[in-house]
Design a protein around this motif. Structure first.
Motif, PDB file in Angstrom:
ATOM      1  N   LEU A   1      27.853  18.044 -11.467  1.00  0.00           N
ATOM      2  CA  LEU A   1      27.830  16.746 -12.145  1.00  0.00           C
ATOM      3  C   LEU A   1      27.230  15.650 -11.264  1.00  0.00           C
ATOM      4  CD1 LEU A   1      31.107  16.485 -14.259  1.00  0.00           C
ATOM      5  CD2 LEU A   1      28.764  16.753 -15.032  1.00  0.00           C
ATOM      6  N   LYS A   2      27.400  15.748  -9.965  1.00  0.00           N
ATOM      7  CA  LYS A   2      26.798  14.769  -9.069  1.00  0.00           C
ATOM      8  C   LYS A   2      25.280  14.813  -9.151  1.00  0.00           C
ATOM      9  CE  LYS A   2      30.423  14.243  -5.578  1.00  0.00           C
ATOM     10  NZ  LYS A   2      30.825  14.495  -4.172  1.00  0.00           N
ATOM     11  N   LEU A   3      24.749  16.007  -9.371  1.00  0.00           N
ATOM     12  CA  LEU A   3      23.298  16.173  -9.441  1.00  0.00           C
ATOM     13  C   LEU A   3      22.710  15.584 -10.728  1.00  0.00           C
ATOM     14  CD1 LEU A   3      22.920  19.829  -8.101  1.00  0.00           C
ATOM     15  CD2 LEU A   3      22.436  17.701  -6.874  1.00  0.00           C
TER      16      LEU A   3
ATOM     17  N   ILE B   1      21.926  12.571 -21.546  1.00  0.00           N
ATOM     18  CA  ILE B   1      23.136  13.258 -22.003  1.00  0.00           C
ATOM     19  C   ILE B   1      22.900  14.739 -22.270  1.00  0.00           C
ATOM     20  CG2 ILE B   1      24.775  13.414 -23.928  1.00  0.00           C
ATOM     21  CD1 ILE B   1      24.660  10.341 -24.043  1.00  0.00           C
ATOM     22  N   GLU B   2      21.813  15.056 -22.954  1.00  0.00           N
ATOM     23  CA  GLU B   2      21.540  16.455 -23.284  1.00  0.00           C
ATOM     24  C   GLU B   2      21.439  17.316 -22.029  1.00  0.00           C
ATOM     25  OE1 GLU B   2      20.074  13.865 -24.505  1.00  0.00           O
ATOM     26  OE2 GLU B   2      20.214  13.956 -26.705  1.00  0.00           O
ATOM     27  N   SER B   3      20.720  16.818 -21.024  1.00  0.00           N
ATOM     28  CA  SER B   3      20.552  17.568 -19.775  1.00  0.00           C
ATOM     29  C   SER B   3      21.877  17.693 -19.030  1.00  0.00           C
ATOM     30  CB  SER B   3      19.518  16.887 -18.871  1.00  0.00           C
ATOM     31  OG  SER B   3      18.263  16.812 -19.500  1.00  0.00           O
ATOM     32  N   ALA B   4      22.629  16.592 -19.003  1.00  0.00           N
ATOM     33  CA  ALA B   4      23.908  16.602 -18.297  1.00  0.00           C
ATOM     34  C   ALA B   4      24.899  17.570 -18.940  1.00  0.00           C
ATOM     35  CB  ALA B   4      24.495  15.193 -18.268  1.00  0.00           C
ATOM     36  N   LEU B   5      24.969  17.565 -20.281  1.00  0.00           N
ATOM     37  CA  LEU B   5      25.878  18.482 -20.972  1.00  0.00           C
ATOM     38  C   LEU B   5      25.486  19.932 -20.760  1.00  0.00           C
ATOM     39  CD1 LEU B   5      26.567  16.696 -24.382  1.00  0.00           C
ATOM     40  CD2 LEU B   5      28.107  16.934 -22.430  1.00  0.00           C
TER      41      LEU B   5
ATOM     42  N   GLU C   1      24.071  21.174 -18.069  1.00  0.00           N
ATOM     43  CA  GLU C   1      24.503  21.554 -16.729  1.00  0.00           C
ATOM     44  C   GLU C   1      26.024  21.630 -16.629  1.00  0.00           C
ATOM     45  OE1 GLU C   1      22.532  22.680 -14.398  1.00  0.00           O
ATOM     46  OE2 GLU C   1      20.891  22.395 -15.820  1.00  0.00           O
ATOM     47  N   LEU C   2      26.713  20.747 -17.370  1.00  0.00           N
ATOM     48  CA  LEU C   2      28.172  20.771 -17.372  1.00  0.00           C
ATOM     49  C   LEU C   2      28.699  22.083 -17.944  1.00  0.00           C
ATOM     50  CD1 LEU C   2      30.964  19.424 -17.096  1.00  0.00           C
ATOM     51  CD2 LEU C   2      30.601  18.406 -19.352  1.00  0.00           C
TER      52      LEU C   2
END
Length: 210
Positions: free
Chosen positions: A87-89, A95-99, A101-102
């Motif tokens: 999540l730090k990265l 949002i789409e990219s973060a979710l 990776e999450l």
């Protein structure tokens, strides 16, 4: 007056030999929990499996519950580190990219030792230090909420505490359910469907009950 179960370790190993002994005890406990279950585990069985005397075991742990509590803490911390690092990265990512990776990070974290994770979730009582089995979910909620704070203008839910609660529990519950269907954890379609579900929740402009 009911007997109070001691779930804290007696002492922290300082020397290499002590650390090896404690590691052997934790490894033996992991094996017994997976093979026989929590209820049938005992300090005598753990000591025998670890190849240490019961006296040596009691130098570090006062009970079976204390050993399992240490095991939970180690396991939870390993999971949290994986999710936190990912999540730090993506803290500034869309949002789409973060979710995406999450979801990957949560699946990876739950895949550290899925059989042990299943036992800890389903069989271990929530008493004293053993309550730390829920630490991953609490940390996940906090990390998701922190990420969403700067994204209020991009998402439909505006109650961030509730949104973080829903996202964290959706992730954890579906991934935990998939532990009983191991093929799902390595299935890219499961990952894609989970990502799509979370995105629809955050980005949908549908108002329920209007």
């Amino acid at each position: 007056m009911p007997h109070r179960i001691r779930t804290k370790a007696r002492k922290i190993p300082q020397q290499e030999r002590s650390r090896i002994t404690v590691e052997a005890i934790l490894t033996a406990t992991t094996h017994i929990l997976i093979k026989e279950g929590y209820d049938t585990a005992s300090t005598n069985k753990i000591a025998e499996r670890a190849g240490v005397s019961i006296g040596s075991l009691y130098q570090y742990f006062p009970s079976k519950e204390a050993i399992v509590a240490a095991l939970i803490e180690n396991h939870a911390q390993s999971m949290i580190c994986i999710i936190e690092a990912k999540l730090k990265l993506v803290s500034d990512a869309p949002i789409e990219s973060a979710l995406c990776e999450l979801v990957k990070a949560c699946i990876q974290a739950n895949a550290i030792n899925p059989k042990l994770h299943k036992v800890l979730l389903e069989q271990v009582p929530r008493i004293g230090q053993l309550e730390k089995v829920t630490e991953v979910e609490k940390s996940l909620r906090a990390m998701i909420r922190s990420y969403l704070e700067d994204k209020c203008d991009q998402i439909q839910p505006q109650n961030l505490d509730l949104a973080a609660f829903i996202l964290a529990h959706t992730l954890e519950n579906l991934i935990h359910a998939a532990l009983g269907e191991p093929d799902f954890l390595v299935d890219e379609q499961f990952e894609k469907e989970l990502i799509a579900l979370l995105i629809r929740y955050l980005k949908s402009d549908l108002v329920v009950g209007s």
